[in-house]
Design a protein around this motif. Structure first.
Motif, PDB file in Angstrom:
ATOM      1  N   LYS A  71      46.274  48.280  30.244  1.00 30.57           N
ATOM      2  CA  LYS A  71      45.220  47.289  30.451  1.00 30.57           C
ATOM      3  C   LYS A  71      44.665  47.369  31.873  1.00 30.57           C
ATOM      4  O   LYS A  71      45.424  47.461  32.829  1.00 30.57           O
ATOM      5  CB  LYS A  71      45.760  45.881  30.192  1.00 30.57           C
ATOM      6  N   GLY A  72      43.349  47.345  31.961  1.00 24.82           N
ATOM      7  CA  GLY A  72      42.716  47.329  33.271  1.00 24.82           C
ATOM      8  C   GLY A  72      42.581  48.676  33.938  1.00 24.82           C
ATOM      9  O   GLY A  72      42.019  48.765  35.035  1.00 24.82           O
ATOM     10  N   MET A  74      41.126  52.154  35.059  1.00 22.89           N
ATOM     11  CA  MET A  74      39.726  52.425  35.326  1.00 22.89           C
ATOM     12  C   MET A  74      39.534  53.870  35.757  1.00 22.89           C
ATOM     13  O   MET A  74      40.472  54.664  35.763  1.00 22.89           O
ATOM     14  CB  MET A  74      39.217  51.479  36.411  1.00 22.89           C
ATOM     15  N   ILE A  81      45.165  53.104  37.967  1.00 27.54           N
ATOM     16  CA  ILE A  81      45.620  51.720  37.889  1.00 27.54           C
ATOM     17  C   ILE A  81      45.191  51.025  39.176  1.00 27.54           C
ATOM     18  O   ILE A  81      45.676  51.357  40.270  1.00 27.54           O
ATOM     19  CB  ILE A  81      47.143  51.648  37.722  1.00 27.54           C
ATOM     20  N   GLU A  86      38.124  44.155  43.860  1.00 30.79           N
ATOM     21  CA  GLU A  86      37.091  45.165  43.666  1.00 30.79           C
ATOM     22  C   GLU A  86      36.103  45.176  44.824  1.00 30.79           C
ATOM     23  O   GLU A  86      35.505  46.205  45.144  1.00 30.79           O
ATOM     24  CB  GLU A  86      36.355  44.922  42.341  1.00 30.79           C
ATOM     25  N   GLU A 126      44.020  52.600  44.175  1.00 32.20           N
ATOM     26  CA  GLU A 126      43.974  53.192  42.834  1.00 32.20           C
ATOM     27  C   GLU A 126      45.168  54.135  42.701  1.00 32.20           C
ATOM     28  O   GLU A 126      45.230  55.169  43.365  1.00 32.20           O
ATOM     29  CB  GLU A 126      42.655  53.946  42.618  1.00 32.20           C
ATOM     30  N   GLN A 153      51.917  47.356  33.897  1.00 33.25           N
ATOM     31  CA  GLN A 153      50.495  47.059  34.122  1.00 33.25           C
ATOM     32  C   GLN A 153      49.948  46.215  32.978  1.00 33.25           C
ATOM     33  O   GLN A 153      49.175  45.272  33.198  1.00 33.25           O
ATOM     34  CB  GLN A 153      49.711  48.359  34.248  1.00 33.25           C
ATOM     35  N   ASP A 154      50.349  46.521  31.745  1.00 30.33           N
ATOM     36  CA  ASP A 154      49.937  45.705  30.598  1.00 30.33           C
ATOM     37  C   ASP A 154      50.351  44.253  30.786  1.00 30.33           C
ATOM     38  O   ASP A 154      49.639  43.327  30.368  1.00 30.33           O
ATOM     39  CB  ASP A 154      50.587  46.235  29.311  1.00 30.33           C
ATOM     40  N   GLY A 156      50.686  42.756  33.633  1.00 30.84           N
ATOM     41  CA  GLY A 156      50.195  42.209  34.885  1.00 30.84           C
ATOM     42  C   GLY A 156      51.230  42.231  36.004  1.00 30.84           C
ATOM     43  O   GLY A 156      51.148  41.458  36.963  1.00 30.84           O
TER      44      GLY A 156
END
Length: 258
Positions: A71-72, A74, A81, A86, A126, A153-154, A156
């Protein structure tokens, strides 16, 4: 000359040709060892780990199955990750392998500075995961740990689990991270991470194919090894003539934010 003598000379010539080929092969191996020794002398131990690692793992079999990004994730093919805001003006790109000793050294030295800059909103990071030590040393610890980090990461919880893995990194020759039970044990050090969903993600290898895709991108990227650290696209780590320090990293980021 008799047929027997001609045959004897022909056999001798064949033996000589074979011996010459063996000698050429020995000479090629000797030159390779000399070059490797020269690299050691110039770059130093930590850098050599990266150089060797950059050329390893190319024969690993790709993991079958659909590519499921965490998730998340990019960037190109969703292989990065992200950590931080941002809106931060500076981007730190880090390629790491959880079994890589040089990566652990980098993390232990720069972790506090990176967290400080991220918390201030001045830096976003990143993270890209590689599995080159599996290729160098054998085993699957790099892959298993990278999948577990993607599972975090999924949930959080990537940053604290990422840090726990490096803080508890086994010896390079010890493939302890190959055991999901070890990865789940370490997850217990991160508050709220060790849930049934996380455990299923780790045990099922949910992100294995994504990890393989990430490592493939590393191999194709032409990087010298892990860790590779880029600040706003510029390689800032590994230059022995102009070594990076936590203070210098902080200075560079703060200057970019003025």
């Amino acid at each position: 000359m008799s047929e027997k003598n001609r045959e004897g000379k022909r056999t001798a010539r064949e033996r000589l040709a074979i011996e010459r080929e063996k000698q050429k092969a020995r000479e090629r191996r000797r030159r390779t060892m000399i070059v490797a020794a020269a690299v050691v002398g110039v770059l130093g131990l930590a850098a050599v780990v990266g150089v060797i690692a950059a050329n390893a793992g190319k024969d690993e079999e790709e993991t079958a199955g659909p590519v499921v990004a965490p998730k998340g994730a990019m960037g190109k093919d969703g292989l990065a990750i992200p950590v931080g805001q941002e809106s931060a003006k500076s981007t730190l790109t880090i390629w790491e392998d959880f079994r890589c000793p040089a990566c652990a050294n980098f993390e232990n030295m720069y972790r506090a500075t990176i967290h400080e800059l991220v918390d201030k909103g001045q830096l976003k990071v990143e993270y890209h995961l590689a599995t080159i030590i599996d290729g160098n040393m054998g085993g699957t610890g790099s892959v298993r740990a990278a999948n577990a980090a993607a599972c975090a990461q999924d949930a959080g919880k990537f940053t604290p689990y990422h840090d726990v893995l490096f803080q508890n990194q086994p010896q390079e020759t010890d493939d302890a991270f190959a055991e999901n039970s070890k990865l789940l044990e370490l997850a217990g050090k991160v508050e709220g991470l060790k849930t049934p969903a996380f455990e299923a993600c780790v045990n099922d290898g949910k992100h294995d194919s994504w990890v393989a895709r990430s490592n493939e991108a590393f191999q194709k990227g032409g990087f010298r090894g892990t860790p590779t650290v880029l600040l706003d696209g510029k390689d800032i780590f590994g230059d022995q003539k102009n070594p990076l320090t936590p203070a210098k990293l902080k200075q560079l980021v703060e200057a970019a934010n003025k």
